[in-house]
Design a protein around this motif. Structure first.
Motif, PDB file in Angstrom:
ATOM      1  N   MET A   1      43.289  10.471   3.025  1.00 49.82           N
ATOM      2  CA  MET A   1      43.607  11.718   3.723  1.00 49.82           C
ATOM      3  C   MET A   1      42.334  12.525   3.910  1.00 49.82           C
ATOM      4  N   ALA A   2      42.124  13.030   5.112  1.00 44.91           N
ATOM      5  CA  ALA A   2      40.943  13.821   5.387  1.00 44.91           C
ATOM      6  C   ALA A   2      40.991  15.120   4.594  1.00 44.91           C
ATOM      7  N   GLY A   3      39.811  15.728   4.418  1.00 45.56           N
ATOM      8  CA  GLY A   3      39.754  16.981   3.683  1.00 45.56           C
ATOM      9  C   GLY A   3      40.565  18.065   4.364  1.00 45.56           C
ATOM     10  N   SER A   4      41.125  18.966   3.561  1.00 41.72           N
ATOM     11  CA  SER A   4      41.972  20.016   4.098  1.00 41.72           C
ATOM     12  C   SER A   4      41.150  21.021   4.890  1.00 41.72           C
ATOM     13  N   ARG A   5      41.682  21.410   6.056  1.00 33.59           N
ATOM     14  CA  ARG A   5      41.048  22.460   6.845  1.00 33.59           C
ATOM     15  C   ARG A   5      41.527  23.843   6.416  1.00 33.59           C
ATOM     16  N   MET A   6      42.608  23.880   5.664  1.00 34.78           N
ATOM     17  CA  MET A   6      43.134  25.145   5.158  1.00 34.78           C
ATOM     18  C   MET A   6      42.250  25.635   4.013  1.00 34.78           C
ATOM     19  N   LYS A   7      41.747  26.858   4.133  1.00 37.90           N
ATOM     20  CA  LYS A   7      40.859  27.416   3.122  1.00 37.90           C
ATOM     21  C   LYS A   7      41.348  28.795   2.696  1.00 37.90           C
ATOM     22  N   LEU A   8      41.313  29.044   1.415  1.00 29.52           N
ATOM     23  CA  LEU A   8      41.664  30.354   0.880  1.00 29.52           C
ATOM     24  C   LEU A   8      40.387  31.102   0.548  1.00 29.52           C
ATOM     25  N   GLU A   9      40.153  32.174   1.281  1.00 32.88           N
ATOM     26  CA  GLU A   9      38.960  32.994   1.073  1.00 32.88           C
ATOM     27  C   GLU A   9      39.381  34.272   0.352  1.00 32.88           C
ATOM     28  N   LEU A  10      38.987  34.399  -0.901  1.00 36.60           N
ATOM     29  CA  LEU A  10      39.388  35.543  -1.713  1.00 36.60           C
ATOM     30  C   LEU A  10      38.373  36.676  -1.586  1.00 36.60           C
ATOM     31  N   CYS A  11      38.901  37.892  -1.373  1.00 40.65           N
ATOM     32  CA  CYS A  11      38.051  39.091  -1.312  1.00 40.65           C
ATOM     33  C   CYS A  11      37.988  39.798  -2.649  1.00 40.65           C
ATOM     34  N   ARG A  12      39.086  39.719  -3.394  1.00 39.99           N
ATOM     35  CA  ARG A  12      39.159  40.464  -4.648  1.00 39.99           C
ATOM     36  C   ARG A  12      40.211  39.834  -5.555  1.00 39.99           C
ATOM     37  N   VAL A  13      39.928  39.837  -6.841  1.00 34.44           N
ATOM     38  CA  VAL A  13      40.923  39.462  -7.848  1.00 34.44           C
ATOM     39  C   VAL A  13      41.073  40.660  -8.777  1.00 34.44           C
ATOM     40  N   ALA A  14      42.241  41.290  -8.712  1.00 30.66           N
ATOM     41  CA  ALA A  14      42.463  42.527  -9.464  1.00 30.66           C
ATOM     42  C   ALA A  14      43.382  42.265 -10.652  1.00 30.66           C
ATOM     43  N   HIS A  15      43.197  43.037 -11.711  1.00 35.30           N
ATOM     44  CA  HIS A  15      44.062  42.970 -12.889  1.00 35.30           C
ATOM     45  C   HIS A  15      44.135  41.553 -13.457  1.00 35.30           C
ATOM     46  N   GLY A  16      43.059  40.804 -13.285  1.00 35.38           N
ATOM     47  CA  GLY A  16      43.000  39.465 -13.859  1.00 35.38           C
ATOM     48  C   GLY A  16      43.529  38.364 -12.970  1.00 35.38           C
ATOM     49  N   ARG A  17      44.636  38.636 -12.219  1.00 34.44           N
ATOM     50  CA  ARG A  17      45.245  37.554 -11.450  1.00 34.44           C
ATOM     51  C   ARG A  17      45.620  37.935 -10.021  1.00 34.44           C
ATOM     52  N   SER A  18      45.894  39.199  -9.719  1.00 31.19           N
ATOM     53  CA  SER A  18      46.340  39.595  -8.377  1.00 31.19           C
ATOM     54  C   SER A  18      45.238  39.302  -7.367  1.00 31.19           C
TER      55      SER A  18
END
Length: 504
Positions: A1-18
């Motif tokens: 399977m080719a690599g996933s094109r879906m990417k999660l770009e995180l701006c901030r992680v608050a309170h440990g997990r949010s």
């Protein structure tokens, strides 16, 4: 399977997990995106219930991802195979990202119909058994942008034995491996993403095992199944989700299935969930109700320079309902039961109420109609009632997610607290910025009314129903009441109960 094109770009992680971010690379062109935390657009066979496509697009800020379910599609497989161009074109969904799930999240499926080789879905014609071969044939016919793998999700009930839960995890992993094998050798599914499903019921060890093993597979994201509203205590649910998420990679999205109530959404976002299914407005509409919860800021002049406290209290319209629904103090498995986030417009008290559903709401319904008119439509069984309620509930619910993201961006979420309300434990809730986007566009107001978590004493929140901002505009206070009987906590007050090894 080719690599996933879906990417999660995180701006901030608050309170440990949010987590605040953007899910990019969506769709066959990889040009679309979805804000996180967010929810999907709920549909029946590609159509939002009660709404035509033209009516739907009067609602602003709709998500880019539309959810369809095999429970609605499976019985039409032959027609779609003859059409050949996929479900998106068949349903006229030209500009949306298509996600295909197994079951309709608004309906609890009967249990006891899963075997080692098959799962069952329930459509208008009754039960349909799906093998992996038939499941994958359906995915090739639907041609979604991403889909969840086949899974044995019948272990959400609290009395499920350890042996049955273990079997569910084993079956789901086997189904995933078989689905991935077919997927990798299928030209029709090239560029389509697969989400692995995490099962495990309410048994911590099985949840962790399922998450750990699923994370080893080449999947683009994860569906957390078996946490449906009312299936377990909120504290236990939060603790299990937190344990699961520790086993999952940070760079892949987590979609929680079957959870839609605002208080539960907030608790699960705090635990690290990214995406939710958007079925809750439909459930509210079907019982003739309107979402009416809101956020407001109560500034304490003596606390200048500090974060403002939130006013969290019930609307007068909702107090009777909460007294009825919270009296047992236990989660309710009946998803058709009214929650304390809504008002029941079937009630005769609204026959001469000429106010909009929610003051300041910019949706078509609130701009043009009153509660009395909606009451009239409901008691006379007019189809327009469902149309107007669905417009408002959809706009209100997706506005809630926009407010949640704004609160995370401006660091205005705080630790969960508890509050006593009329003798019943009611969870304090992350309160968030709530922006009436359409109204702000009209008057050019760029100010955002924000709330932080923290609950004032009941007598402090029982003042005037309106307050004024520095510009002299009135802001109405609405409530964000807690879960019916569920307790949203930070996980320190309860522990997961290990399964009894002697139990089958």
């Amino acid at each position: 399977m080719a690599g996933s094109r879906m990417k999660l770009e995180l701006c901030r992680v608050a309170h440990g997990r949010s987590r605040l971010g953007v899910l990019t690379g969506l769709g066959r062109t990889s040009q679309q995106s979805l804000d996180v935390p967010g929810c999907l657009l709920y549909t029946h066979f590609g159509t939002v219930p009660h709404l035509t496509q033209d009516t739907l697009h009067t609602v602003s800020n709709l998500p880019a991802v539309t959810q369809v379910t095999l429970s609605h599609i499976a019985e039409h497989q032959e027609v779609l195979e003859e059409f050949k161009d996929g479900f998106r074109k068949f349903a006229g969904l030209h500009d949306t990202v298509l996600y295909c799930s197994l079951h309709d999240p608004a309906v609890l499926c009967p249990t006891g119909y899963t075997t080692n080789k098959t799962v069952s879905v329930w459509g208008s014609g009754g039960r349909m058994e799906l093998t992996v071969a038939k499941f994958m044939a359906l995915q090739k016919t639907v041609q979604p942008d991403w889909y969840q793998s086949m899974a044995d999700g019948e272990t959400w009930q609290s009395n499920t034995s350890r042996k049955r839960v273990r079997k569910s995890v084993d079956r789901t992993l086997t189904h995933l491996d078989e689905c991935l094998l077919v997927h990798q050798n299928s030209q029709e599914l090239e560029g389509v993403e697969v989400f692995g499903v995490v099962e495990g019921g309410d048994i911590l060890e099985e949840r962790v095992r399922s998450a750990r093993e699923t994370a080893k597979r080449p999947v683009a994201g994860f569906c957390l199944d078996g946490f449906q509203s009312g299936s377990m205590d909120q504290a236990l649910k939060t603790q299990l989700i937190s344990a699961v998420i520790k086993e999952l990679p940070e760079d892949k999205p987590r979609l929680l299935q079957g959870v839609g109530r605002p208080d539960e959404v907030l608790a699960c976002v705090e635990a690290g969930v990214d995406l939710f299914e958007g079925f809750f407005p439909f459930q509210v509409t079907e019982r003739g109700c309107a979402l009416c919860f809101d956020f407001d800021v109560s500034l304490d002049p003596e606390c200048a320079g500090r974060a403002p406290h939130a006013v969290l209290k019930l609307n007068d319209d909702q107090k009777d309902t909460v007294g009825e629904t919270q009296q047992n103090g236990d989660p309710c498995l009946d998803q058709t039961q009214m929650t304390s986030f809504e008002i029941n417009l079937n009630d005769k008290r609204y026959h001469d109420d000429f106010s909009p559903l929610v003051e300041g709401c910019g949706c078509y319904c609130c701009k043009n109609h009153q509660r009395a008119y909606l009451h009239h439509l409901l008691v006379t069984n007019e189809l327009l009632a469902g149309v107007l309620l669905m417009i408002h509930n959809t706009a209100h619910y997706h506005g809630f997610f926009g407010a949640l993201r704004e609160a995370l961006a401006s660091e205005k979420l705080d630790v969960l607290k508890r509050q006593k309300y009329d003798g019943a434990l009611m969870p304090s809730i992350f309160t968030a910025c709530f922006t009436r986007i359409s109204s702000a566009r009209e008057d050019g107001n760029q100010n955002v009314a924000a709330l932080t978590c923290g609950v004032e004493a009941k007598q402090q929140g029982a003042g005037d129903s309106e307050s004024q901002d520095p510009h002299g505009r009135n802001h109405h206070k609405y409530s964000l009441p807690g879960a019916m009987g569920g307790v949203v906590q930070d996980g320190h007050h309860h522990s997961c109960v290990p399964a009894d090894p002697s139990t089958d």
